[in-house]
Design a protein around this motif. Structure first.
Motif, PDB file in Angstrom:
ATOM      1  N   VAL A   1       0.837  -1.202   0.000  1.00  0.00           N
ATOM      2  CA  VAL A   1       0.000   0.000   0.000  1.00  0.00           C
ATOM      3  C   VAL A   1       0.871   1.250   0.000  1.00  0.00           C
ATOM      4  CG1 VAL A   1      -1.583   1.364   1.436  1.00  0.00           C
ATOM      5  CG2 VAL A   1      -2.056  -1.047   1.016  1.00  0.00           C
ATOM      6  N   MET A   2       1.884   1.264   0.865  1.00  0.00           N
ATOM      7  CA  MET A   2       2.773   2.435   0.945  1.00  0.00           C
ATOM      8  C   MET A   2       3.501   2.656  -0.380  1.00  0.00           C
ATOM      9  SD  MET A   2       4.327   2.316   4.826  1.00  0.00           S
ATOM     10  CE  MET A   2       4.796   0.587   4.808  1.00  0.00           C
ATOM     11  N   ALA A   3       3.928   1.577  -1.013  1.00  0.00           N
ATOM     12  CA  ALA A   3       4.660   1.693  -2.266  1.00  0.00           C
ATOM     13  C   ALA A   3       3.748   2.098  -3.429  1.00  0.00           C
ATOM     14  CB  ALA A   3       5.358   0.370  -2.590  1.00  0.00           C
ATOM     15  N   GLN A   4       2.608   1.428  -3.551  1.00  0.00           N
ATOM     16  CA  GLN A   4       1.731   1.667  -4.700  1.00  0.00           C
ATOM     17  C   GLN A   4       1.048   3.031  -4.651  1.00  0.00           C
ATOM     18  OE1 GLN A   4      -1.091  -1.416  -5.533  1.00  0.00           O
ATOM     19  NE2 GLN A   4      -1.975  -0.320  -7.255  1.00  0.00           N
ATOM     20  N   TYR A   5       0.617   3.446  -3.466  1.00  0.00           N
ATOM     21  CA  TYR A   5      -0.153   4.684  -3.353  1.00  0.00           C
ATOM     22  C   TYR A   5       0.647   5.841  -2.758  1.00  0.00           C
ATOM     23  CZ  TYR A   5      -3.914   1.371  -4.178  1.00  0.00           C
ATOM     24  OH  TYR A   5      -4.713   0.387  -4.703  1.00  0.00           O
ATOM     25  N   ASN A   6       1.939   5.628  -2.505  1.00  0.00           N
ATOM     26  CA  ASN A   6       2.816   6.661  -1.945  1.00  0.00           C
ATOM     27  C   ASN A   6       2.252   7.274  -0.656  1.00  0.00           C
ATOM     28  OD1 ASN A   6       4.866   6.434  -3.842  1.00  0.00           O
ATOM     29  ND2 ASN A   6       3.781   7.772  -5.267  1.00  0.00           N
ATOM     30  N   ILE A   7       1.762   6.417   0.209  1.00  0.00           N
ATOM     31  CA  ILE A   7       1.248   6.869   1.497  1.00  0.00           C
ATOM     32  C   ILE A   7       2.377   6.732   2.511  1.00  0.00           C
ATOM     33  CG2 ILE A   7      -0.409   6.392   3.348  1.00  0.00           C
ATOM     34  CD1 ILE A   7      -2.294   5.350   1.153  1.00  0.00           C
ATOM     35  N   PRO A   8       2.705   7.814   3.210  1.00  0.00           N
ATOM     36  CA  PRO A   8       3.780   7.744   4.201  1.00  0.00           C
ATOM     37  C   PRO A   8       3.467   6.724   5.290  1.00  0.00           C
ATOM     38  CG  PRO A   8       3.136  10.027   3.777  1.00  0.00           C
ATOM     39  CD  PRO A   8       2.131   9.155   3.095  1.00  0.00           C
ATOM     40  N   LYS A   9       4.528   6.090   5.775  1.00  0.00           N
ATOM     41  CA  LYS A   9       4.390   5.049   6.793  1.00  0.00           C
ATOM     42  C   LYS A   9       3.665   5.587   8.027  1.00  0.00           C
ATOM     43  CE  LYS A   9       7.175   1.648   9.278  1.00  0.00           C
ATOM     44  NZ  LYS A   9       8.522   1.105   9.453  1.00  0.00           N
ATOM     45  N   THR A  10       4.044   6.781   8.475  1.00  0.00           N
ATOM     46  CA  THR A  10       3.422   7.347   9.673  1.00  0.00           C
ATOM     47  C   THR A  10       1.927   7.589   9.461  1.00  0.00           C
ATOM     48  OG1 THR A  10       4.088   9.558   8.951  1.00  0.00           O
ATOM     49  CG2 THR A  10       5.518   8.451  10.555  1.00  0.00           C
ATOM     50  N   THR A  11       1.554   8.035   8.266  1.00  0.00           N
ATOM     51  CA  THR A  11       0.138   8.273   7.958  1.00  0.00           C
ATOM     52  C   THR A  11      -0.647   6.975   7.998  1.00  0.00           C
ATOM     53  OG1 THR A  11       0.731  10.155   6.553  1.00  0.00           O
ATOM     54  CG2 THR A  11      -1.452   9.193   6.221  1.00  0.00           C
TER      55      THR A  11
ATOM     56  N   LEU B   1      -4.381   3.118  10.827  1.00  0.00           N
ATOM     57  CA  LEU B   1      -4.617   1.792  11.404  1.00  0.00           C
ATOM     58  C   LEU B   1      -4.955   1.889  12.887  1.00  0.00           C
ATOM     59  CD1 LEU B   1      -1.777  -0.129   9.559  1.00  0.00           C
ATOM     60  CD2 LEU B   1      -4.240  -0.561   9.326  1.00  0.00           C
ATOM     61  N   LYS B   2      -4.289   2.787  13.576  1.00  0.00           N
ATOM     62  CA  LYS B   2      -4.545   2.968  15.008  1.00  0.00           C
ATOM     63  C   LYS B   2      -5.899   3.640  15.236  1.00  0.00           C
ATOM     64  CE  LYS B   2      -2.478   4.858  19.173  1.00  0.00           C
ATOM     65  NZ  LYS B   2      -1.385   5.628  19.740  1.00  0.00           N
TER      66      LYS B   2
END
Length: 144
Positions: free
Chosen positions: A126-136, A141-142
């Motif tokens: 998800v982070m790679a495909q959609y360029n969503i930062p890990k922290t975001t 999720l939290k």
């Protein structure tokens, strides 16, 4: 029905919204200035002209354009990958309004989290495909 942000069939989405809100065909025809046959043909169209889509959005009180905006957030290339194009246009100022690209709506967040929960994609994918930062992603999720 879950929205497919990658393969948008706007006519089908309009038809679903009409059925959900139980709009009468006579009201639709009058507002759209179209015959029943033309309205039914619109339901079968994958794409519609923006003027017609704007009328549907007003009639059904639903922003169908947002579906396309969410598609852009998820699937349009990031500026870094379009560096050559950006360099060519850097000096030019646009007369059009500029919008932030990374505005994540609740629908987008739900879509992303559903991919992870169902196991369709991993967090890394998800982070790679959609360029969503890990922290975001981890905040989502939290929180959700």
């Amino acid at each position: 029905m879950e929205l497919d942000f990658k393969n948008i069939h706007i006519g089908n989405m309009i038809h679903l919204q009409v059925e959900q809100n139980q709009f009468e065909m006579t009201r639709i025809c009058k507002f759209m200035k179209s015959s029943e046959k033309e309205i039914k043909a619109m339901y079968l169209q994958k794409d519609l002209p923006t003027g017609i889509l704007l009328r549907w959005s007003k009639l059904l009180q639903y922003d169908f354009f947002r579906i396309y905006s969410q598609h852009l957030i998820l699937f349009a290339p990031q500026k870094s990958s379009a560096r050559v194009y950006v360099k060519q246009t850097e000096d030019k100022k646009s007369n059009l309004p500029q919008f932030k690209k990374n505005l994540y709506t609740k629908e987008i967040i739900d879509f992303i989290l559903e991919l992870i929960r169902t196991g369709e994609k991993t967090k890394e994918q998800v982070m790679a495909q959609y360029n969503i930062p890990k922290t975001t992603l981890y905040k989502w999720l939290k929180k959700y």
